[in-house]
Design an enzyme around this catalytic site. Structure first.
Site, PDB file in Angstrom:
ATOM      1  N   GLU A   1      -6.096  -4.683  10.275  1.00  0.00           N
ATOM      2  CA  GLU A   1      -5.058  -3.687  10.539  1.00  0.00           C
ATOM      3  C   GLU A   1      -5.402  -2.938  11.817  1.00  0.00           C
ATOM      4  OE1 GLU A   1      -2.628  -2.513   6.839  1.00  0.00           O
ATOM      5  OE2 GLU A   1      -4.292  -1.133   7.035  1.00  0.00           O
TER       6      GLU A   1
ATOM      7  N   SER B   1       2.903  -2.216  10.361  1.00  0.00           N
ATOM      8  CA  SER B   1       4.326  -2.288  10.715  1.00  0.00           C
ATOM      9  C   SER B   1       4.991  -3.614  10.358  1.00  0.00           C
ATOM     10  CB  SER B   1       4.512  -1.984  12.203  1.00  0.00           C
ATOM     11  OG  SER B   1       4.141  -0.653  12.471  1.00  0.00           O
TER      12      SER B   1
ATOM     13  N   GLU C   1      -6.962   5.207   7.566  1.00  0.00           N
ATOM     14  CA  GLU C   1      -6.653   6.603   7.223  1.00  0.00           C
ATOM     15  C   GLU C   1      -7.846   7.249   6.515  1.00  0.00           C
ATOM     16  OE1 GLU C   1      -2.921   5.784   5.307  1.00  0.00           O
ATOM     17  OE2 GLU C   1      -1.986   5.428   7.248  1.00  0.00           O
TER      18      GLU C   1
ATOM     19  N   GLY D   1       2.101   2.219  11.107  1.00  0.00           N
ATOM     20  CA  GLY D   1       3.130   3.260  11.151  1.00  0.00           C
ATOM     21  C   GLY D   1       3.771   3.458  12.511  1.00  0.00           C
TER      22      GLY D   1
ATOM     23  N   LYS E   1       0.209   4.287  -0.358  1.00  0.00           N
ATOM     24  CA  LYS E   1      -0.369   5.518   0.202  1.00  0.00           C
ATOM     25  C   LYS E   1      -0.058   6.710  -0.724  1.00  0.00           C
ATOM     26  CE  LYS E   1       0.085   3.474   4.708  1.00  0.00           C
ATOM     27  NZ  LYS E   1      -0.106   3.646   6.110  1.00  0.00           N
TER      28      LYS E   1
ATOM     29  N   ASN F   1       0.876  -1.172   0.000  1.00  0.00           N
ATOM     30  CA  ASN F   1       0.000   0.000   0.000  1.00  0.00           C
ATOM     31  C   ASN F   1       0.917   1.226   0.000  1.00  0.00           C
ATOM     32  OD1 ASN F   1      -1.779   2.079   0.524  1.00  0.00           O
ATOM     33  ND2 ASN F   1      -2.219   1.457   2.633  1.00  0.00           N
TER      34      ASN F   1
ATOM     35  N   HIS G   1      -9.622   1.619   4.590  1.00  0.00           N
ATOM     36  CA  HIS G   1      -8.374   1.831   5.346  1.00  0.00           C
ATOM     37  C   HIS G   1      -8.629   2.833   6.487  1.00  0.00           C
ATOM     38  CE1 HIS G   1      -4.300   2.883   6.404  1.00  0.00           C
ATOM     39  NE2 HIS G   1      -3.908   1.782   5.769  1.00  0.00           N
TER      40      HIS G   1
HETATM   41  P1  PGA Z   1       2.624   0.327   7.703  1.00  0.00           P
HETATM   42  O1  PGA Z   1       1.202   0.615   7.059  1.00  0.00           O
HETATM   43  O2  PGA Z   1       3.103  -0.995   7.170  1.00  0.00           O
HETATM   44  O3  PGA Z   1       3.471   1.469   7.279  1.00  0.00           O
HETATM   45  O4  PGA Z   1       2.434   0.266   9.201  1.00  0.00           O
HETATM   46  C1  PGA Z   1       0.272  -0.398   6.820  1.00  0.00           C
HETATM   47  C2  PGA Z   1      -0.948   0.164   6.165  1.00  0.00           C
HETATM   48  O5  PGA Z   1      -1.320   1.308   6.447  1.00  0.00           O
HETATM   49  O6  PGA Z   1      -1.599  -0.515   5.340  1.00  0.00           O
END
Ligand code: PGA
Length: 253
Positions: A170, A214, A103, A176, A13, A11, A101
């Site tokens: 998730e 992560s 976010e 993150g 982003k 992903n 997601h």
């Molecule tokens: P990350 O993000 O691996 O940077 O923690 C995962 C995600 O948001 O799908």
């Protein structure tokens, strides 16, 4: 090591310009040359909308697939400034799409809106990566299971094609942050999600459930022993071909 197909989904982003094609190219070459067969690994990179069409045109390959990261709930065209629909993403070359997601949930996507987006993507025969997860506060209050149940029940319509939907667990507190759930905690959650989705769809078929948050080339070694986890949604580490490839390699070590 398991013989089941495992998913490694990047992903990106809000990352990447045309120069980032070299990252995709390296991942594609790795997938092609690796002795891990396509029956065992599925690599997908979910790009920003600006890169889907140019990259899919340059990259005619069966070794990796491309995806999008979100869509509008309206399936085709409409008066929605700045938005892109599932049919537009499909035509641009996306085969997969992330929906729900955290976010985007923070930006206002509700369970009901996510349901509409899932239906529109399903109508377009896109493979859907439906993200669910609890916040750290909800976890502290021991609400993880009730939150996940609510997210699943309110966004999964019965008519969705089960072969086209993948759940990505998730936990919001792990995205993150370099924090990951403990083994037992994750295994419990994954089997809970599989059980709940069987109930929702009234099926004995198990849905695929990924873990995201992560994931890196070190902790993937621990995740590799959890055969119930069908793959991974990888954020930051997918923005580097080396980091992403090391994750796949170390999983199969
Ligand atoms: P990350 O993000 O691996 O940077 O923690 C995962 C995600 O948001 O799908």
């Amino acid at each position: 090591m398991t013989n089941k197909l495992k998913y490694f989904i990047g992903n990106w982003k809000m990352f990447g310009d045309f120069g980032a094609f070299k990252i995709i190219n390296k991942i594609n070459l790795f997938s092609k040359q690796s002795n891990i067969s396509l029956k065992k690994k599925k690599i997908v990179i979910c790009l920003p909308n600006t890169l889907i069409q140019p990259f899919s045109k340059k990259l005619k390959t069966k070794y990796i697939s491309l995806g999008a990261q979100n869509c509008h709930s309206e399936e085709n065209f409409g008066p929605f400034t700045g938005s892109v629909s599932s049919s537009m993403l499909k035509k641009a070359g996306a085969n997969y799409i992330i929906i729900g997601h955290s976010e985007n949930r923070f930006e206002g996507d509700t369970n009901e809106l996510i349901k509409k987006k899932i239906i529109s993507a399903n109508n377009q025969k896109l493979n859907i990566i439906f993200c669910i997860g609890e916040t750290s506060k909800e976890r502290r209050k021991k609400k993880t299971f009730s939150i996940l149940k609510k997210q699943l029940q309110s966004s999964l319509a019965k008519e969705i094609d089960l072969n086209k939907i993948i759940i990505a667990y998730e936990p919001v507190w792990s995205i993150g942050t370099n924090k990951t759930p403990k083994r037992l905690e994750l295994l419990k959650v994954v089997s809970f999600i599989k059980k709940e989705t069987k109930k929702i769809f009234k099926t004995s078929k198990s849905l695929r459930v990924l873990y995201g948050g992560s994931v890196n080339s070190k902790n993937i070694v621990d995740f590799a022993s959890m055969s119930n986890v069908d793959g991974f949604l990888i954020g930051r580490a997918s923005q580097s071909s080396k980091k992403f490839i090391d994750i796949v390699k170390n999983y199969y070590k």
